[in-house]
Scaffold this motif. Structure first.
Motif, short mmCIF file in Angstrom:
data_model
loop_
_atom_site.label_atom_id
_atom_site.label_comp_id
_atom_site.label_asym_id
_atom_site.label_seq_id
_atom_site.Cartn_x
_atom_site.Cartn_y
_atom_site.Cartn_z
N GLU A 55 -10.55 21.73 -35.80
CA GLU A 55 -11.42 20.57 -35.68
C GLU A 55 -11.54 19.73 -36.94
N SER A 56 -11.17 20.30 -38.11
CA SER A 56 -11.46 19.56 -39.34
C SER A 56 -10.43 19.91 -40.41
N TRP A 58 -11.16 21.12 -43.16
CA TRP A 58 -11.55 22.44 -43.68
C TRP A 58 -10.87 23.54 -42.87
N ARG A 59 -10.93 23.41 -41.54
CA ARG A 59 -10.39 24.47 -40.68
C ARG A 59 -8.86 24.56 -40.84
N ASP A 133 -16.03 33.51 -42.22
CA ASP A 133 -16.60 32.16 -42.23
C ASP A 133 -17.93 32.08 -41.48
N ARG A 134 -17.90 31.78 -40.19
CA ARG A 134 -19.14 31.56 -39.43
C ARG A 134 -19.84 32.90 -39.20
N PHE A 152 -24.14 28.94 -46.38
CA PHE A 152 -24.36 27.63 -45.77
C PHE A 152 -25.75 27.09 -46.13
N ALA A 183 -22.99 27.45 -39.51
CA ALA A 183 -22.90 26.40 -40.54
C ALA A 183 -23.92 25.30 -40.26
N ARG A 187 -27.19 24.98 -42.75
CA ARG A 187 -27.16 23.78 -43.60
C ARG A 187 -28.39 22.90 -43.31
N PHE A 208 -18.54 18.53 -35.92
CA PHE A 208 -17.63 18.74 -37.05
C PHE A 208 -16.32 17.96 -36.96
N HIS A 233 -22.83 17.18 -42.13
CA HIS A 233 -22.59 18.61 -42.36
C HIS A 233 -21.14 18.90 -42.72
N ASN A 234 -20.24 17.97 -42.57
CA ASN A 234 -18.89 18.16 -43.14
C ASN A 234 -18.23 16.82 -43.44
N ASP A 262 -18.01 20.17 -47.74
CA ASP A 262 -16.66 20.71 -47.59
C ASP A 262 -15.84 20.51 -48.87
N CYS A 282 -17.17 23.64 -49.91
CA CYS A 282 -17.21 24.88 -49.12
C CYS A 282 -15.77 25.35 -49.07
C1 GZL Z 1 -17.78 26.11 -43.01
C2 GZL Z 1 -17.01 25.90 -41.72
C3 GZL Z 1 -17.26 24.52 -41.19
C4 GZL Z 1 -16.80 23.40 -42.11
C5 GZL Z 1 -16.32 22.39 -41.12
O1 GZL Z 1 -17.51 27.37 -43.54
O2 GZL Z 1 -17.38 26.85 -40.73
O3 GZL Z 1 -16.52 24.39 -39.97
O4 GZL Z 1 -17.81 22.90 -42.94
C6 GZL Z 1 -15.63 23.28 -40.10
O5 GZL Z 1 -15.45 21.42 -41.64
O6 GZL Z 1 -15.44 22.62 -38.89
#
Ligand code: GZL
Length: 328
Positions: A55-56, A58-59, A133-134, A152, A183, A187, A208, A233-234, A262, A282
């Motif tokens: 999705e991002s 970051w991912r 992560d999550r 977070f 997250a 946050r 996200f 949030h991101n 992020d 992050c």
């Molecule tokens: C954070 C992660 C979040 C990021 C987003 O650790 O889980 O999920 O901040 C990602 O970019 O979608």
């Protein structure tokens, strides 16, 4: 109900932070081979990895780090499954891993709840879980051996402290991540506690993603005309917000300030270009720590319950050299 809501507290986690932080900082968060790298062969550790999506930025960086580290060279036989941000896809993947009889399961849960049944099935199959992560909120006792990820709530607190110190008259729109994800929940909790609910004019989720962040921002610009700051949030949702603000004839970073989390390259470029005002990092590059945890778990060695990946924060004084030197 005994909840196993993940919380980062206590000396153990702090000590783990220090150890991990030094490792991550020294390697620039790189993916060096773990010290006790395995020689491969038929003694590979089979790992089922359920990644929540793509999705991002970051991912994408996190997945790259996982795939660069969880290799046969490092003693891992990886079965990697992308769930396209759908919990039902993750649950199916986790059940497939049980059927395959993998040695270890690693996953990043798209949302915190809804895992009780499958986590109990994994426990009954005696397969250890490394949470990545999550976070999860479950009634299952002791559902995972160790969790590796970011704090977070602290990220939200850091973002809030910058706003309180630098934009005292802020009228804030909060652009939230996937609702119910660890997250997003943490946050929001950290940020709101610092800035005060009375300074938040509205909230909406952009899930996200850049496209959904832009759409949520377009609606917010209509609904909250006096907004002068966005907390996204991101980065990806913040980049979508830039597009919406610009389309509305306003100047991002000036008419409406933007604070994000992020620290992906596109986000830091927007910061340097004056369109973002503050970015809390992050770090997604912790594949080598995941491998180390998997090996210790597989070998029955002690591992800390939580390992926090150390974050930094950036303002508009960031240099192009700093951006160019980053791994993601
Ligand atoms: C954070 C992660 C979040 C990021 C987003 O650790 O889980 O999920 O901040 C990602 O970019 O979608």
């Amino acid at each position: 109900m005994v909840s196993n809501k993940m919380r980062t507290r206590g000396l153990t986690a702090t000590m783990a932070v220090l150890a991990l932080g030094l490792a991550a900082c020294s390697s620039g968060g790189g993916d060096e081979k773990p010290a006790d790298d395995n020689k491969g062969g038929d003694d590979l550790i089979s790992v089922g990895f359920s990644q929540l999506g793509a999705e991002s930025g970051w991912r994408t960086a996190n997945t790259e780090s996982v795939k660069a580290s969880l290799t046969e060279e490092n003693g891992i036989e990886l079965n990697f499954v992308d769930a396209q941000q759908k919990q039902e896809n993750q649950i199916k993947a986790l059940r497939d891993f049980i059927d395959q009889g993998v040695d270890v399961i690693a996953f990043s849960p798209v949302v915190e709840t809804g895992w009780d049944e499958v986590l109990q099935e994994i426990k009954d199959a005696d397969i250890p879980v490394v949470l990545v992560d999550r976070t999860v909120d479950t009634t299952v006792e002791d559902p995972y051996v160790t969790w590796i990820g970011a704090d977070f709530k602290q990220e939200g607190t850091t973002a809030g402290e910058w706003v309180k110190a630098n934009v005292p008259d802020a009228k804030i729109f909060e652009l939230q991540g996937t609702l119910g994800s660890g997250a997003q929940v943490d946050r929001e909790e950290g940020f709101d506690a610092v800035v005060g609910a009375e300074n938040i004019v509205g909230k909406a989720s952009g899930n996200f993603t850049r496209a959904e962040g832009k759409a949520a921002m377009e609606a917010a610009l209509q609904a909250y005309p006096d907004m002068n700051l966005v907390f996204a949030h991101n980065d990806d949702m913040g980049l979508g917000a830039i597009e919406a603000i610009t389309d509305a004839g306003k100047v991002p970073g000036k008419d409406i300030k933007i604070v994000t989390i992020d620290g992906v390259r596109d986000g830091l470029q927007a910061l340097k270009d004056g369109k973002f005002n503050y970015v809390v990092e992050c770090n997604p590059v912790f594949g080598d720590q995941i491998v180390d945890a998997i090996k210790k778990v597989h070998n029955g060695e002690d591992v800390p319950k939580e390992t926090i990946v150390v974050d930094k924060a950036f303002d508009q004084t960031i240099t192009q050299e700093e951006i160019d030197a980053r791994l993601y």
